[in-house]
Motif scaffolding. Structure first.
Motif, PDB file in Angstrom:
ATOM      1  N   UNK A  16       0.836  -1.203   0.000  1.00 59.83           N
ATOM      2  CA  UNK A  16       0.000   0.000   0.000  1.00 59.83           C
ATOM      3  C   UNK A  16       0.874   1.258   0.000  1.00 59.83           C
ATOM      4  N   UNK A  17       1.916   1.245   0.831  1.00 55.38           N
ATOM      5  CA  UNK A  17       2.819   2.391   0.861  1.00 55.38           C
ATOM      6  C   UNK A  17       3.538   2.585  -0.457  1.00 55.38           C
ATOM      7  N   UNK A  18       3.925   1.469  -1.094  1.00 57.48           N
ATOM      8  CA  UNK A  18       4.628   1.552  -2.371  1.00 57.48           C
ATOM      9  C   UNK A  18       3.754   2.139  -3.462  1.00 57.48           C
ATOM     10  N   UNK A  19       2.511   1.670  -3.565  1.00 53.88           N
ATOM     11  CA  UNK A  19       1.625   2.108  -4.644  1.00 53.88           C
ATOM     12  C   UNK A  19       1.073   3.504  -4.399  1.00 53.88           C
ATOM     13  N   UNK A  20       0.557   3.722  -3.202  1.00 52.95           N
ATOM     14  CA  UNK A  20      -0.112   5.006  -2.918  1.00 52.95           C
ATOM     15  C   UNK A  20       0.874   6.069  -2.434  1.00 52.95           C
ATOM     16  N   UNK A  21       1.816   5.652  -1.552  1.00 56.07           N
ATOM     17  CA  UNK A  21       2.751   6.630  -0.989  1.00 56.07           C
ATOM     18  C   UNK A  21       3.878   7.013  -1.934  1.00 56.07           C
ATOM     19  N   UNK A  22       4.567   5.994  -2.503  1.00 56.30           N
ATOM     20  CA  UNK A  22       5.737   6.252  -3.347  1.00 56.30           C
ATOM     21  C   UNK A  22       5.426   6.219  -4.840  1.00 56.30           C
ATOM     22  N   UNK A  23       4.157   6.000  -5.190  1.00 57.60           N
ATOM     23  CA  UNK A  23       3.715   6.013  -6.592  1.00 57.60           C
ATOM     24  C   UNK A  23       4.454   4.981  -7.451  1.00 57.60           C
ATOM     25  N   UNK A  24       4.831   3.855  -6.824  1.00 56.44           N
ATOM     26  CA  UNK A  24       5.476   2.791  -7.581  1.00 56.44           C
ATOM     27  C   UNK A  24       4.466   2.111  -8.502  1.00 56.44           C
ATOM     28  N   UNK A  25       4.948   1.577  -9.616  1.00 54.90           N
ATOM     29  CA  UNK A  25       4.085   0.763 -10.465  1.00 54.90           C
ATOM     30  C   UNK A  25       3.634  -0.448  -9.648  1.00 54.90           C
ATOM     31  N   UNK A  26       2.359  -0.840  -9.742  1.00 53.43           N
ATOM     32  CA  UNK A  26       1.869  -1.972  -8.938  1.00 53.43           C
ATOM     33  C   UNK A  26       2.701  -3.248  -9.093  1.00 53.43           C
TER      34      UNK A  26
END
Length: 481
Positions: A16-26
């Motif tokens: 969740x932090x990666x996708x929403x917080x850091x805008x990483x590709x899913x």
């Protein structure tokens, strides 16, 4: 050693932090989450997981001592095995049906029956009954292009149309055999399949009604438009929507790419559910041969491959396109489908690592001595396991394993079919990033992750809650014992 629940929380924070917080590709966020969960999981937990799958001790030890990268790759591959061909061929079917005008033709035929006002009701009912014999993802793949075409024609309510497709499909997948989950439950809890089909259909119709009303509310609350995508450019859909009826394919040809897979898969599902494999279908060899051919084409991968071929034939005939243009068309469709395959498979890898962490067993351990009524207990166990590790099937198996002995109790007070329905309801809570199905629905509908969490997840969860409440009421009013 770390508690599996703590491992789960770490996985949730990473994805969740990666996708929403850091805008990483899913795709990257899900693989990083799978890696984090695998690194934190003790080897003893992994070995116990493989032992619980029925592997001999030596084989379980061998599987557990594979490298973390290999175990993640295996779960990634297992998910890709299940959905890879389906997604790739469905991408071709969807784009071909949109570009050839087949989707528009089907929409115009449907509007003559339902009218514009009731079009979303037609979608939710169609997806529900189609999913009873057909793999849920297949129905979503085949119907979402129709939702896009309808959304362009109406100029509004795209979210309502997309959610209607999803609502009908996911509930049939939980309640009505021969869908795989309910089919497993009737065997595990010794419930007659006919009774489960009747009760599941009745409960399913009630829950999709609630789902539809929630979809109407969400459609008013969130202004989510039909968006451009590589496989469905808005200007192309608009251009086709303005064509005369004579410039579109005949209705029979328009339906063929979707109807062939649905019919053949339905027949194969019926044969597998009710026919003993060691006996002939009939006393007539010629008829047996015909059935065998249909059953062969009813394999989901072969059926949808044939659907893609028919879709390309309709496109080629309608647009009189060259071979080079057709090759370029397929390439564009596969580029779109390839992204969905990668994200879905990464979600499967993350869910697989969570399963190997022992989260299902830990939840079962925490709830085994919990004294409460069996129907809400069945719902609660299934919902927690499903939310924790993503797989509805694992959640069903975990709950049925805990409750199977109790279900055979002569003093149960109600028919075990209600336990099956409660478990099926619990399998709807709560879809998020560790669920491969979540990504399929999110990407085929062109919703962002945030939008899917605000719409698809609460709609499914409310339908599941409605299901268990209605199940408890029915068990009280009509115990059937």
């Amino acid at each position: 050693m770390l508690d599996p629940i703590l491992i789960l929380l770490v996985g949730v924070v990473v994805v969740v932090g990666g996708i929403i917080g850091f805008k990483l590709h899913p795709f990257l966020a899900l693989l990083l989450a799978a890696l984090a969960v695998a690194l934190l999981t003790p080897i003893e937990y992994v070995e116990h997981y493989f032992l619980s799958k029925g592997l001999p001790e030596a084989e379980a030890l061998k599987q557990a001592h594979k490298s973390i990268g290999e175990r993640i790759g295996t779960e990634f591959g297992n998910t890709c095995t299940k959905v890879g061909i389906l997604i790739a061929m469905a991408a071709i079917i969807g784009k071909a049906m949109l570009d050839s005008g087949a989707a528009e033709k089907i929409i115009r035929a449907m509007l003559k029956i339902t009218g514009e006002k009731n079009a979303p009701i037609g979608f939710v009912m169609s997806s529900f009954f189609l999913t009873i014999p057909v793999f849920v993802d297949t129905v979503v793949f085949l119907m979402m292009p129709l939702a896009k075409a309808m959304g362009m024609r109406l100029g509004k309510n795209y979210l309502l149309l997309a959610l209607s497709v999803i609502a009908g499909a996911v509930m049939a997948n939980s309640y009505v055999p021969p869908s795989p989950g309910p089919l497993f439950l009737v065997g595990a809890l010794n419930v007659p399949i006919g009774l489960m089909m009747v009760c599941g259909t009745l409960l399913g119709l009630c829950t999709i009604t609630v789902g539809y009303l929630i979809a109407v509310f969400l459609n008013k609350k969130f202004d989510i438009p039909l968006r451009d995508s590589a496989d469905a450019r808005l200007e192309d859909i608009k251009e086709i929507a303005e064509k005369d009826d004579k410039d579109l394919p005949a209705l029979g040809w328009a339906l063929l790419p979707a109807l062939f897979p649905l019919v053949t898969i339905c027949i194969r599902s019926g044969v597998e559910a009710f026919h003993k494999g060691d006996t002939p279908f009939t006393d007539y060899p010629f008829i047996n041969t015909i059935i065998e051919v249909i059953v062969f084409f009813g394999d989901k991968n072969i059926a949808i491959l044939m659907g893609a071929i028919f879709a390309l034939l309709v496109l080629a005939n309608q647009k009189k396109t060259t071979k080079d243009k057709l090759t370029a068309f397929v390439q564009t469709a596969l580029m779109s489908g390839g992204g969905i395959i990668l994200i879905t498979s990464a979600g499967g890898a993350f869910g697989g690592m969570l399963q190997q962490s022992g989260i299902s067993g830990r939840i079962a351990e925490l709830t085994k001595d919990y004294q409460m009524a069996l129907i809400p207990l069945a719902f609660l166990i299934t919902a927690i396991v499903r939310t924790a590790q993503g797989s509805a099937t694992v959640a069903l198996i975990t709950a049925s394993g805990i409750l199977a002995g109790m279900a055979q109790n002569a003093n149960l007070g109600f028919n075990p079919v209600y336990l099956c329905l409660a478990i099926g309801s619990g399998a709807k809570l709560i879809p998020w990033m560790n669920d491969a199905g979540f990504w399929i629905m999110c990407k085929t509908s062109n919703l962002t992750e945030k939008e899917a969490l605000k719409t698809i997840a609460p709609m499914q969860s409310f339908m599941g809650l409605t299901g268990v409440i209605l199940t408890m009421i029915a068990a009280w009013l009509f115990p059937m014992v």
